[in-house]
Structure formats: C-alpha cells, structure tokens
Design a protein around this motif. Sequence first.
Motif, PDB file in Angstrom:
ATOM      1  N   LEU A   1      29.869   4.077  -8.168  1.00 37.90           N
ATOM      2  CA  LEU A   1      29.521   3.833  -9.565  1.00 37.90           C
ATOM      3  C   LEU A   1      28.933   2.442  -9.780  1.00 37.90           C
ATOM      4  CD1 LEU A   1      32.521   5.635 -11.302  1.00 37.90           C
ATOM      5  CD2 LEU A   1      30.124   6.365 -11.278  1.00 37.90           C
ATOM      6  N   LYS A   2      29.342   1.484  -8.982  1.00 41.26           N
ATOM      7  CA  LYS A   2      28.729   0.144  -9.067  1.00 41.26           C
ATOM      8  C   LYS A   2      27.235   0.215  -8.747  1.00 41.26           C
ATOM      9  CE  LYS A   2      32.857  -2.636  -8.160  1.00 41.26           C
ATOM     10  NZ  LYS A   2      33.801  -1.600  -8.599  1.00 41.26           N
ATOM     11  N   LEU A   3      26.899   1.031  -7.751  1.00 46.10           N
ATOM     12  CA  LEU A   3      25.490   1.208  -7.407  1.00 46.10           C
ATOM     13  C   LEU A   3      24.753   2.018  -8.469  1.00 46.10           C
ATOM     14  CD1 LEU A   3      25.892   1.902  -3.592  1.00 46.10           C
ATOM     15  CD2 LEU A   3      24.538   0.053  -4.564  1.00 46.10           C
ATOM     16  N   LEU A   4      25.403   3.063  -8.982  1.00 44.89           N
ATOM     17  CA  LEU A   4      24.757   3.950  -9.945  1.00 44.89           C
ATOM     18  C   LEU A   4      24.609   3.316 -11.325  1.00 44.89           C
ATOM     19  CD1 LEU A   4      26.460   7.304  -8.927  1.00 44.89           C
ATOM     20  CD2 LEU A   4      23.996   6.979  -9.148  1.00 44.89           C
TER      21      LEU A   4
ATOM     22  N   LYS B   1      21.931  10.411  -8.357  1.00 44.80           N
ATOM     23  CA  LYS B   1      21.042  10.083  -9.476  1.00 44.80           C
ATOM     24  C   LYS B   1      20.007  11.184  -9.685  1.00 44.80           C
ATOM     25  CE  LYS B   1      18.528   6.074 -11.311  1.00 44.80           C
ATOM     26  NZ  LYS B   1      19.520   5.751 -12.351  1.00 44.80           N
ATOM     27  N   GLY B   2      19.468  11.701  -8.573  1.00 40.38           N
ATOM     28  CA  GLY B   2      18.494  12.780  -8.667  1.00 40.38           C
ATOM     29  C   GLY B   2      19.108  14.066  -9.204  1.00 40.38           C
ATOM     30  N   ILE B   3      20.256  14.456  -8.657  1.00 40.18           N
ATOM     31  CA  ILE B   3      20.915  15.700  -9.077  1.00 40.18           C
ATOM     32  C   ILE B   3      21.323  15.630 -10.543  1.00 40.18           C
ATOM     33  CG2 ILE B   3      23.041  17.056  -8.814  1.00 40.18           C
ATOM     34  CD1 ILE B   3      22.819  16.556  -5.791  1.00 40.18           C
ATOM     35  N   ASN B   4      22.002  14.560 -10.919  1.00 39.00           N
ATOM     36  CA  ASN B   4      22.475  14.457 -12.301  1.00 39.00           C
ATOM     37  C   ASN B   4      21.349  14.171 -13.282  1.00 39.00           C
ATOM     38  OD1 ASN B   4      25.527  14.773 -12.342  1.00 39.00           O
ATOM     39  ND2 ASN B   4      25.242  13.363 -10.628  1.00 39.00           N
ATOM     40  N   GLY B   5      20.240  13.602 -12.780  1.00 33.94           N
ATOM     41  CA  GLY B   5      19.053  13.460 -13.621  1.00 33.94           C
ATOM     42  C   GLY B   5      18.478  14.820 -13.970  1.00 33.94           C
ATOM     43  N   ILE B   6      18.426  15.726 -12.980  1.00 30.19           N
ATOM     44  CA  ILE B   6      17.943  17.091 -13.227  1.00 30.19           C
ATOM     45  C   ILE B   6      18.853  17.816 -14.206  1.00 30.19           C
ATOM     46  CG2 ILE B   6      17.590  19.355 -12.150  1.00 30.19           C
ATOM     47  CD1 ILE B   6      16.712  17.815  -9.599  1.00 30.19           C
ATOM     48  N   LEU B   7      20.164  17.618 -14.043  1.00 29.50           N
ATOM     49  CA  LEU B   7      21.146  18.309 -14.892  1.00 29.50           C
ATOM     50  C   LEU B   7      21.380  17.603 -16.228  1.00 29.50           C
ATOM     51  CD1 LEU B   7      23.753  19.204 -12.112  1.00 29.50           C
ATOM     52  CD2 LEU B   7      22.151  20.773 -13.230  1.00 29.50           C
ATOM     53  N   GLY B   8      20.818  16.414 -16.370  1.00 28.02           N
ATOM     54  CA  GLY B   8      20.999  15.664 -17.612  1.00 28.02           C
ATOM     55  C   GLY B   8      22.440  15.269 -17.850  1.00 28.02           C
TER      56      GLY B   8
ATOM     57  N   GLY C   1      25.590  12.387 -17.341  1.00 33.92           N
ATOM     58  CA  GLY C   1      25.931  11.002 -17.056  1.00 33.92           C
ATOM     59  C   GLY C   1      27.421  10.781 -16.931  1.00 33.92           C
ATOM     60  N   ASP C   2      28.184  11.869 -16.845  1.00 29.90           N
ATOM     61  CA  ASP C   2      29.642  11.762 -16.727  1.00 29.90           C
ATOM     62  C   ASP C   2      30.012  11.151 -15.381  1.00 29.90           C
ATOM     63  OD1 ASP C   2      32.328  13.124 -15.712  1.00 29.90           O
ATOM     64  OD2 ASP C   2      32.384  13.079 -17.904  1.00 29.90           O
ATOM     65  N   SER C   3      30.907  10.174 -15.391  1.00 26.95           N
ATOM     66  CA  SER C   3      31.269   9.448 -14.168  1.00 26.95           C
ATOM     67  C   SER C   3      31.802  10.377 -13.084  1.00 26.95           C
ATOM     68  CB  SER C   3      32.313   8.368 -14.478  1.00 26.95           C
ATOM     69  OG  SER C   3      31.761   7.364 -15.286  1.00 26.95           O
TER      70      SER C   3
END
Length: 480
Positions: free
Chosen positions: A106-109, A137-144, A146-148
């Motif tokens: 999460l520090k990186l993200l 970042k890519g996967i959750n960007g596609i899925l929209g 941002g949940d930790s």
Amino acid sequence: MRKWLQSELAQNISITLVVVLAYLFCRSSGLSVQKERIQMIMLVILTIGFIYLIWNKQTIEKNIWLIIILGMVLRMGYMLYTPCNVRSHDLWEIDVNGMGHAGYLLKLLERGRLPESNALQLYQQPFYYMVGALVSKGINGILGCGDSFYLVDAAKTVSCVASCISLVGCKRICEECNVYDKGQKSAIMLVAFLPAFYLTGGRVNPDALAGMFMIYALLYTIRWIKKPDWENTIILALLYGCGVMTKISCAVIALITAMVFFIILAGKIREGRGSEILGKYIVFGLISLPLGLWYGIRNHIKFGQPLTYVLPLDKTLSIYTGDHSLFQRFAGVDFFSLFRNPYVSLTEDYNAPVYYLKSAMFGEFSYDVSGWIPVLLLFCAAILSVWVVIACFWQANKNRSDRFGNLMLVSAIVFYCSILWFYCKYPFACSMDFRYMIFMVLPLSVLFGKYREKCSENGMWIDLALWGFMLGSCLHYCTI
C-alpha cells in the motif's frame, strides 16, 4: 509467427494473461466469494483430465502437458477462492501504515514510494512489491476499485503466475537434463500436485516469485553450460539480479552457478583461452550485482541493516525450538509427530524432516475436511519422499556419469544445507516452513524422474504412490 507463439516467452505471457483474466472475471462476476462453486468447477475439470490420463496411454507428451494444465488449475483455483488474508503469513493490517506485506504494498500503491523504515516486514527486498503494486494498479483500475483490501488482494496474481511458470520450468529442466517419457511424467506429477506450490501461489508475499527465479536460474545455468554465449549470460544475470531483488536467499543458488563458472574458466585457462570467458563474467557481475544488491545497500546506509538481515524473533515465544537438541531437531524422523497429527503443530513440532513434509502438504494450518483425505495425502507423500531419497543415493552411486544428474544432486544438497543452517541459526518452528524450500523440489524431481525412467522394476509402486498423492492433493484442496 507460429514459432514465436510456441516460444517460452509467448507461453509465459499466455500464463500471465490467463491468471489475470481469471481473477478479473471472478472479481467482476462475484464468483470470487463463492468458494464452493469455484471448487466444483475445479473438480469437474480435474475429473475430466484424470479420465483422459487413464484413457490415453499412447501419447506421453500430451499427457505431460495435460498434467501441467491440471496443476495450473489447482494453483489458479486455490488463488481465486482464497482471500489474501486467509492462510497468509505476515500480511498484518491492511493499512498504508501497516508493517507487514500489505502495508509495504500500500505504501507503493497509495504513496508511490518505498518504505521509509525497515521495521518488521518492511526490510524485505522490493521487487515482488513493485511488480505486485503495478499489477494491482492495472487490475483495480479496470475494475474501478480503490478499496485497500482489494488493492492488496490483486497482488496474489503475481504469486500465482510465478507458481504456474515454475511448473512449466520443471518440464524445461527435465528436457535439458535428458529426462523424457515416464521419467518426465513422474517428475512433473510430483511438482504439479505438490500443495506447497498452491499455497505459495495464493499468497501476497515474495516466496513464489523468489522460487520461480531460483528455478529459472538453475535452468539457465544448465543452458549456459551447453552454450555459454552472450544471450544466456545476460538472461542468467537478469534472473539472479531480479531474484536477489525479490529475496536475498536467491543468492544461495548463485553458489551453484559460481561453481560452474569456475570449472568452465579453469578449463578455458588450461586451453589458453581464458580471456574468451572473462568478459562474460564481468558483464554478468555488472548486471546482476547492482540489480540484486542496491536495496540492501540502501537499507544498510539508511538503517545500518546487514545485507543478510533476517527479522529476529524472541526466544520466549512458544514457537522457539532451541531447547531441543540438534540431534532431536535434525537427525532421524520423529514418527510420533508424524502419526499423531497430519498437520503441523507450531508449538509442539521441532523435528525438521517431519515438519518439512507436513508443511509441504498443508502449510502451517489445519483444515476442516474428512480425516482420511489428509492422511492419504501425507502417507503417499511420505512414500514418495523415501523414493526421492533413494533416487539421490542412486545418482551418487550408480549414475555418476550423468553430469546433469550430478548438478541436480549438488544443487539439492547445497540448498538443503542452507535451509538446515537457517533453522540452526533461527531455531523457531516457522523457520521449517516448506514455503522457503520450494526451489529444492525441482532438482529432486529431476533425480526422481531419472530414477523412475531407468529403474523400471519399481515403476508400478512409484506410479501407485503418485496417483494416490495426486488424488489426495486434489480432493484436499477442492474441499477445504
């Protein structure tokens, strides 16, 4: 185009895409929270595969690829139905201020930078977390999303990809070491259905990726022996650099490659051609050392952290085993522990051989399944372990003319000695977890395959144990 599609790079890219797409589908469809449905799909695929394996007795090569696919089904299925906080190690709080694997990611993200402390798990080498953050970042960007939790969870796809690619690496090492047909099939069955690969492939931590780099470093060491050209030299250097940047323990395998380099150099010098190879060694060092060591040097400068630093543990913990003698911990087999319970007891088990066997099958966890299933799996694994040891002695005594067999034996011995040294230096139950040892399965499986191929008089019993092992492994990890 067809040649490229059949290449190793294309195969590895395909594996990566399949794993990521499967994860995206399960997350977007809600299937990821329906464990029983995923397990049912796994059972159907595995059942069809087993029927084909029994029916098709003519084409061994097709059967070997089918075994690899079934092994990947188990790896991907386990990853898909297991949330990142289930059967995890040192994940800790899923918070950017956490000091476990989740906090590191999460520090990186969320902050876009490496940890500014080396406390607890933040001392770890960064490559896994960098790749995990990029993929997440890519996967959750596609899925929209941002949940930790899901930002961390998506990084387990990197571990799954590494575990699947390691399985394909087993076939490639077998081929390089001239193990084919029944021998190769036996070796790959051992790796395909070993639960340690499912467990590490479903976690958010560097173990699976480090294992993959070590396996491919061994593969390219063999290829370098056969063809010490610039391409193999640079690939090998990148593998070691990225491997040590993933986990410092990858440097253990460098001892094997260093031995090979020394032997080759000595031969070239005797021929008066030492300069031909020295340039490659210099380039190898210029690539691998900065890649592998920059983070360790950074932490040494910032925090005074030794390059081989391991998080110290308190001797008052219940998992401390140093009060048992070296003989009790390392010599022989603790049969009482083996028969008492198929699962590891963190507070009671101290005998390394038994702990290695149990944790290879079940990790450091217990499961709510029918009691006969883990007993079958452990029983067959114990029998196969005996055959693997026999294969090692056979290689040392009767197959010494096989130089690649010798390399596999030396690789297994060197790595096993490093694991024993680690347990001796850090006498805690967790130091015996098989997740640190998955590399060693590869050279041992190759020796096992060679033995199976050349000592056919024991073939029926070996095959029976392998099928029992395969059945127990599939049933256990499709019903937990």
